[in-house]
Scaffold this motif. Sequence first.
Motif, mmCIF file in Angstrom:
data_model
loop_
_atom_site.group_PDB
_atom_site.id
_atom_site.type_symbol
_atom_site.label_atom_id
_atom_site.label_comp_id
_atom_site.label_asym_id
_atom_site.label_seq_id
_atom_site.Cartn_x
_atom_site.Cartn_y
_atom_site.Cartn_z
ATOM 1 N N THR A 1 22.521 -119.354 13.203
ATOM 2 C CA THR A 1 23.226 -120.546 12.740
ATOM 3 C C THR A 1 22.877 -120.855 11.289
ATOM 4 O O THR A 1 23.756 -121.169 10.468
ATOM 5 C CB THR A 1 22.880 -121.759 13.612
ATOM 6 N N GLU B 1 30.209 -118.554 19.779
ATOM 7 C CA GLU B 1 30.879 -119.442 18.830
ATOM 8 C C GLU B 1 30.673 -118.978 17.389
ATOM 9 O O GLU B 1 31.609 -118.978 16.577
ATOM 10 C CB GLU B 1 30.362 -120.875 18.995
ATOM 11 N N ALA C 1 32.785 -115.887 16.740
ATOM 12 C CA ALA C 1 34.189 -116.231 16.508
ATOM 13 C C ALA C 1 34.391 -116.786 15.101
ATOM 14 O O ALA C 1 35.360 -116.423 14.412
ATOM 15 C CB ALA C 1 34.654 -117.242 17.544
ATOM 16 N N ASN C 2 33.469 -117.635 14.664
ATOM 17 C CA ASN C 2 33.585 -118.217 13.321
ATOM 18 C C ASN C 2 33.453 -117.146 12.234
ATOM 19 O O ASN C 2 34.195 -117.159 11.242
ATOM 20 C CB ASN C 2 32.532 -119.300 13.121
#
Length: 313
Positions: free
Chosen positions: A27, A65, A68-69
């Motif tokens: 992240t 997630e 995908a980003n």
Amino acid sequence: MKKVFLALAAIIMSAAFVSAQDLATATETYNNGASQLAEGDRAAALASFQDALKAAEALGDEGAEIVANCKNVIPAVILSMGKELYNNKDFNAAAEKFQEAMNVAKEYEAVDVELEAEPLIPASYFSAGRAAIQAKDMAAAAESLKKTVEIDPGYSNGNAALYLGQALNSTGDVEGAKEAFNIALANGQEDNAKKQLGNIVLKEAQAALKDGKNADVVAMISKADEDGMITNAAAYQLAASASQKLNKTADAIKYYEKFLEADPKNKNFGAIAYTVGALYQGQNNKAKALEFYKKAVSAGYADAQKMVDALNK
């Protein structure tokens, strides 16, 4: 047995801690990429997004997630890098970057980026070719334009193929030039391509006539004439001269007449008309001989009047 359960619990807790730590790292890496992109450092941002993607993919569902980003943003970043290169007039590098963007977009199913990048590839190579022509670097121009035509033979209504032919002809690749001009001819540049092909035929015919290959001269001009590629009347004059050397008077007359019809304002019109008159006279065709001697007179060819007077007796 109790000790075994305790050991397994410790391993599970440790794994969960590592997983959470890896997700946080992925992240953070992604967020660094976003910050770098906002600051305009596309190369650093791309590297960060690629690292974040790799880290997130290793996490399975937990990293879905972020995966995908990343797959959404990476093709767009590569595309924007290509646009920057194009704006800086580094057209070949831009084309390569657009190709990379399209390839990655296909892999990541980023359809919008794929559709945007695809037409920019031949456009960039075309711009590179035009820039090289302006810089008089015909070899470089041919290299770039060849890629445009390979991707899209009819690019820019045949202009890419037309410019490619000119570049190849300038570098001495006559056969390659002919092929390119024929592609241009089939894709919207009929008049310009025929003119270029006609010029090539004229040069080849001139060389053949100089080498005494008179039959070849006539054959070349005849074929080009059938194909509608004679745009310079001088070609007919060459065929006529070669026909005379082959003692083919009828052919010589035919091509001289084509010359006169194609270029009625030629400075040698009178002399050529006189020659046609003499050829007809040699065939005992008095009417035709008189017709062309009179044309020679009208064009100011002094000796023609004597022949008119002689035939009128």
